[in-house]
Design an enzyme around this catalytic site. Structure first.
Site, PDB file in Angstrom:
ATOM      1  N   CYS A 172       0.964  -0.533  -0.060  1.00  0.00           N
ATOM      2  CA  CYS A 172      -0.014  -0.045  -0.370  1.00  0.00           C
ATOM      3  C   CYS A 172       0.734   1.577  -0.492  1.00  0.00           C
ATOM      4  CB  CYS A 172      -0.666   0.339   1.132  1.00  0.00           C
ATOM      5  SG  CYS A 172      -2.325  -1.087   1.295  1.00  0.00           S
ATOM      6  N   PHE A 223      -9.376  -5.628  -2.177  1.00  0.00           N
ATOM      7  CA  PHE A 223      -7.734  -4.774  -3.517  1.00  0.00           C
ATOM      8  C   PHE A 223      -8.423  -5.611  -4.341  1.00  0.00           C
ATOM      9  CE2 PHE A 223      -4.666  -7.359  -0.326  1.00  0.00           C
ATOM     10  CZ  PHE A 223      -4.515  -5.509  -0.417  1.00  0.00           C
ATOM     11  N   HIS A 314      -3.753   7.594   3.148  1.00  0.00           N
ATOM     12  CA  HIS A 314      -3.942   6.322   1.685  1.00  0.00           C
ATOM     13  C   HIS A 314      -5.345   4.909   2.338  1.00  0.00           C
ATOM     14  CE1 HIS A 314      -3.607   1.804   0.515  1.00  0.00           C
ATOM     15  NE2 HIS A 314      -2.819   2.779  -0.519  1.00  0.00           N
ATOM     16  N   ASN A 347      -9.430  -0.826  -2.186  1.00  0.00           N
ATOM     17  CA  ASN A 347      -7.594  -0.450  -2.552  1.00  0.00           C
ATOM     18  C   ASN A 347      -7.123  -1.216  -2.936  1.00  0.00           C
ATOM     19  OD1 ASN A 347      -5.276  -0.388  -1.224  1.00  0.00           O
ATOM     20  ND2 ASN A 347      -5.813  -1.370   0.953  1.00  0.00           N
TER      21      ASN A 347
END
Length: 402
Positions: A172, A223, A314, A347
């Protein structure tokens, strides 16, 4: 070509300052996603059906709860049901699938990465041939040479002597790390214009559900695929250039005793993801000290006054954002940009931070009060380790801009 002049003259010329004047700045941002989209409230049913796992009723119910609590509404991805049918090894744990995953990623990511980069270059307003450096980060984009960096240089028509740097398996923090590298390159190379690109696919994490692998359910629910890009430069700007965020300082640190809290490992079944349930609590307990140490030398009197800053965090997960909010006492609107990106895109590992920066810039453009109140901000990302990447930003066009 041999150097001209006496050795002393050549050495003297080499010693002259070649660094840029002032801090680097983000000059443009671009993002892109694959066209295929999957709604989060339909994902568990789809996932267990295509993996022939509907008989795992309790595990499926758990997956639905994970999706419901994820804060995600939809995600984009290259992977389709037709692709899974053509490559059953992706979901069959008894079969090695690394080559298949890497081949699919290597074939699909350059196009979405080039789309994001092309948008950033178009916004920048100068020709692609003016790019001097290319920094590419990917956790999932295939371990091969030539890699994604060279493919991108060709697709974008960058000049042959563009200086390429490829960062791999940063998780990440891949995007934040790439921006830190770009800042250093721009500030230490007069006239440099650095194109930063991060591109990811959730394909490398997906495999059939297993009751003993809870982390893999989380990975499957989080993800997604996407690419983000930025142009970074320092020193005098041309009339076509418009700075967005000045990159004042960048730090990287690792929280103590966290080496096994988040782990990524490349194996025969793709990327193995290990996540400790203690992660949110560890972040909550350590992030304020980490930020104070990183920012105090630059923001005298502001360290601790976290609501006086804007935040480009993030969104690793909803739980991580909740941890930031709790630990720093942030007002809900401070992480609104990060929560919206998580909701709309999931993400996307390193690419996600570019979406957050883009969303933050859009929101600031629509909110004059926010522009005047918060000129300083923080870009923040967490990666394996737990590694914390922090960058102090100053919004261009602010009233207190020098």
């Amino acid at each position: 070509m041999a150097a001209t002049g006496s050795p002393a003259t050549v050495i003297q010329d080499a010693r002259r300052p070649r660094s840029a004047d002032g801090h680097a700045a983000v000059l443009a941002i671009g993002t892109a996603n694959p066209s295929h989209c999957l709604l989060q409230d339909e994902f568990a049913d789809w996932y267990f059906r295509v993996s022939n796992s509907d008989h795992l009723a309790m595990l499926k119910a758990k997956m639905k709860r994970i999706c419901e609590k994820s804060g995600i509404k939809k995600r984009h991805g290259h992977l389709t049901e037709e692709m899974l049918a053509a490559h059953p090894e992706i979901l069959d744990r008894a079969l090695p699938s690394l080559d298949t995953r890497m081949r699919i990623a290597a074939g699909s990511l350059p196009d979405v990465a080039a789309a994001a980069a092309a948008r950033a270059i178009a916004e920048w307003g100068r020709p692609a041939a003016d790019i001097t450096h290319l920094v590419v980060s990917t956790t999932t984009g295939g371990a091969a040479a030539p890699g994604l960096d060279l493919h991108l240089a060709v697709l974008l028509g960058l000049r042959q002597d563009v200086q390429r740097t490829l960062l791999y398996l940063y998780g990440c923090t891949a995007g934040t790390s790439a921006l830190r590298v770009a800042k250093d390159l721009a500030e230490n190379t007069r006239g440099a214009r650095v194109l930063v690109v991060s591109a990811e696919t959730g394909l490398t994490f997906l495999r059939s559900p297993d009751e003993a692998q809870f982390e893999e359910l989380v990975a499957a629910a989080l993800f997604a695929d996407g690419a983000g890009s930025a142009v970074v430069g320092a020193g005098p700007v041309s009339p076509a250039e418009r700075p967005i965020f000045h990159m004042v300082s960048a730090t990287q640190t690792t929280l103590a005793a966290t080496a096994r809290v988040v782990e990524l490992k490349l194996g025969e079944l793709g990327i193995e993801y290990r996540l400790s349930a203690a992660l949110p609590a560890m972040v909550c307990g350590g992030i304020e000290r980490c930020l104070s140490e990183a920012l105090a030398p630059h923001l005298h009197g502001l360290a601790g006054a976290w609501n006086d800053l804007f935040w480009a965090a993030h969104p690793g997960s909803r739980a991580i954002l909740d941890s930031y909010e709790a630990a720093l006492g942030l007002q809900p609107e401070k992480l609104a940009a990060s929560r919206r990106v998580l909701s709309e895109y999931g993400n996307m590992l390193g690419a996600t931070v570019f979406f957050v920066l883009e969303e933050m810039w859009r929101r600031r453009g629509a909110n004059e009060e926010e522009r005047e109140k918060c000129a300083w901000g923080v870009m923040l990302g967490l990666g394996p380790g737990i590694t914390v990447e922090t960058m102090l930003l100053h919004a261009a066009g602010s009233q207190d801009e020098d």
